[in-house]
Design an enzyme around this catalytic site. Sequence first.
Site, mmCIF file in Angstrom:
data_model
loop_
_atom_site.group_PDB
_atom_site.id
_atom_site.type_symbol
_atom_site.label_atom_id
_atom_site.label_comp_id
_atom_site.label_asym_id
_atom_site.label_seq_id
_atom_site.Cartn_x
_atom_site.Cartn_y
_atom_site.Cartn_z
ATOM 1 C CB SER A 183 -18.173 2.532 -1.510
ATOM 2 O OG SER A 183 -18.782 3.779 -1.185
ATOM 3 C CG HIS A 211 -15.367 -0.555 -3.870
ATOM 4 N ND1 HIS A 211 -14.831 -1.034 -2.615
ATOM 5 C CD2 HIS A 211 -15.854 0.827 -3.542
ATOM 6 C CE1 HIS A 211 -14.990 0.008 -1.848
ATOM 7 N NE2 HIS A 211 -15.280 1.121 -2.281
ATOM 8 C CE LYS A 243 -11.573 1.770 -1.136
ATOM 9 N NZ LYS A 243 -11.803 2.994 -1.509
HETATM 10 C C1 LIG Z 1 -11.978 4.442 -1.260
HETATM 11 C C2 LIG Z 1 -12.673 5.126 -2.480
HETATM 12 C C3 LIG Z 1 -12.060 6.298 -3.019
HETATM 13 C C4 LIG Z 1 -10.595 6.776 -2.061
HETATM 14 O O1 LIG Z 1 -9.539 6.308 -2.454
HETATM 15 P P1 LIG Z 1 -8.466 6.250 -1.600
HETATM 16 O O2 LIG Z 1 -7.215 5.878 -2.073
HETATM 17 O O3 LIG Z 1 -8.801 5.450 -0.252
HETATM 18 O O4 LIG Z 1 -8.381 7.781 -1.053
HETATM 19 C C5 LIG Z 1 -12.547 6.802 -4.055
HETATM 20 N N1 LIG Z 1 -13.877 6.437 -4.641
HETATM 21 C C6 LIG Z 1 -14.333 5.409 -4.169
HETATM 22 C C7 LIG Z 1 -15.474 4.751 -4.586
HETATM 23 C C8 LIG Z 1 -13.850 4.719 -2.905
HETATM 24 O O5 LIG Z 1 -14.503 3.450 -2.540
#
Ligand SMILES: *Cc1c(COP(=O)(O)O)cnc(C)c1O
Length: 420
Positions: A183, A211, A243
């Site tokens: 990330s 992602h 996302k």
């Molecule tokens: C954003 C993210 C999460 C957490 O997800 P949320 O729905 O924001 O709690 C978990 N793993 C990765 C790799 C992320 O980028």
Amino acid sequence: MSAAFEARLSAELARLRQANLYRTRRVVEGAHGILLKVDGRCCINFCSNDYLGLAADPRVAEAARQALAQGGTGSGASALISGYNLEHARLEEELADFLGRPRALLFSTGWAANLGVLRGLLGKRDVLLADELNHASLIDGGRLSGAEYRRVAHADLPAFAAALEQAGSAHGTKFVVSDAVFSMDGDCADLPALAALSRAHEATLMIDDAHGFGVLGPDGRGSVAAADLDVDDVPIYVATLGKSLGAAGAFVAGSEALIETLIQRARSWVFSTAPPPAIAAAARAALRIVRSEPERRQQLFANIAQLRAGAAMRGIAIGLDGAAAATPTPILPLILGDEARAIALSRYLFERGLWVAAIRPPTVPAGTARLRITLSATHTRAQIEDLLDAIAAGLATLDAQPVAAVRQAALQAEASIAGI
Ligand SMILES: *Cc1c(COP(=O)(O)O)cnc(C)c1O
């Protein structure tokens, strides 16, 4: 709070401020699109994970609005009690169908999904091998599970192989877990190699594709599909809906036995109120757009190519290079190293209507403070050129200043955001 505890908090906050590690928020007014209003001013967002521009898509909002009108706001209880709505059920079916997996289970957040899976499936007799740059929720979930936690050097396949070898057969289950797209760096795990290693050592592979889902692979089916792997290679697939889908929540997709076990055992799911049905309706509308509008992904990748080429032309080191950059992703870090430099450049850009948040330790390793630039399908060519020009000018300005001045500017910038 006792006076001593209050003093302890204040001392720690003062220390963070002096180290340029103090964190603050900016308030967005209205929709979180690429063009947004923040702190009363319009700016272009280059640090959101809204890769397809769906967070402010009127069709997604309309689906949520209709569900709200018909079904109200809250689900009122956990899914096992009375909170499981037809919108949740349909979303789970559509996600499973999209991914070609038997079942999917909806969670309120990706954080809850990762905690629920690791804590729910693993225990003291098990061994967990985890890439050191995995998301914080995978780290916390792994620690909470009680399994023996082995942190493996980032993307180091021989180290994964050695750790699997070492884990031997004396233990319970061997588990390998990795982000698919890291990330903060935007590089991709070598999924075919991890799958082959896991198979050879009879380990179970879990992939967090927060992602990659909606962005990579055929039809946006994510990193596992992009690598031409399936549920046999990657039995546990986690992705988020907040996302690229512009909604909120997350899901786990895998076999019947996996999902039924999580329904019995994933504490972050069992003991948590089901998400609002309208959020599931929004995610369903977003998934339909992902499936029917491949041009969004094409535009996103054209934007990524433009940013990379423009940075190379200007001699700016944006994104990783070499093998790490082989698979383009919308996460393109500009690594500055020093926290003050990262804050000062972020501030410089913000003053010009370009929002790129500075990312500092402990989110990233010490000495690698950065601007984490993210692109969306809805950025325009002109906006990307403006960003590149502003970064080039901002870097030149920083380089011309003494280090102490940059540090002082960074302290002031943070203080002004925090209103302190
Ligand atoms: C954003 C993210 C999460 C957490 O997800 P949320 O729905 O924001 O709690 C978990 N793993 C990765 C790799 C992320 O980028």
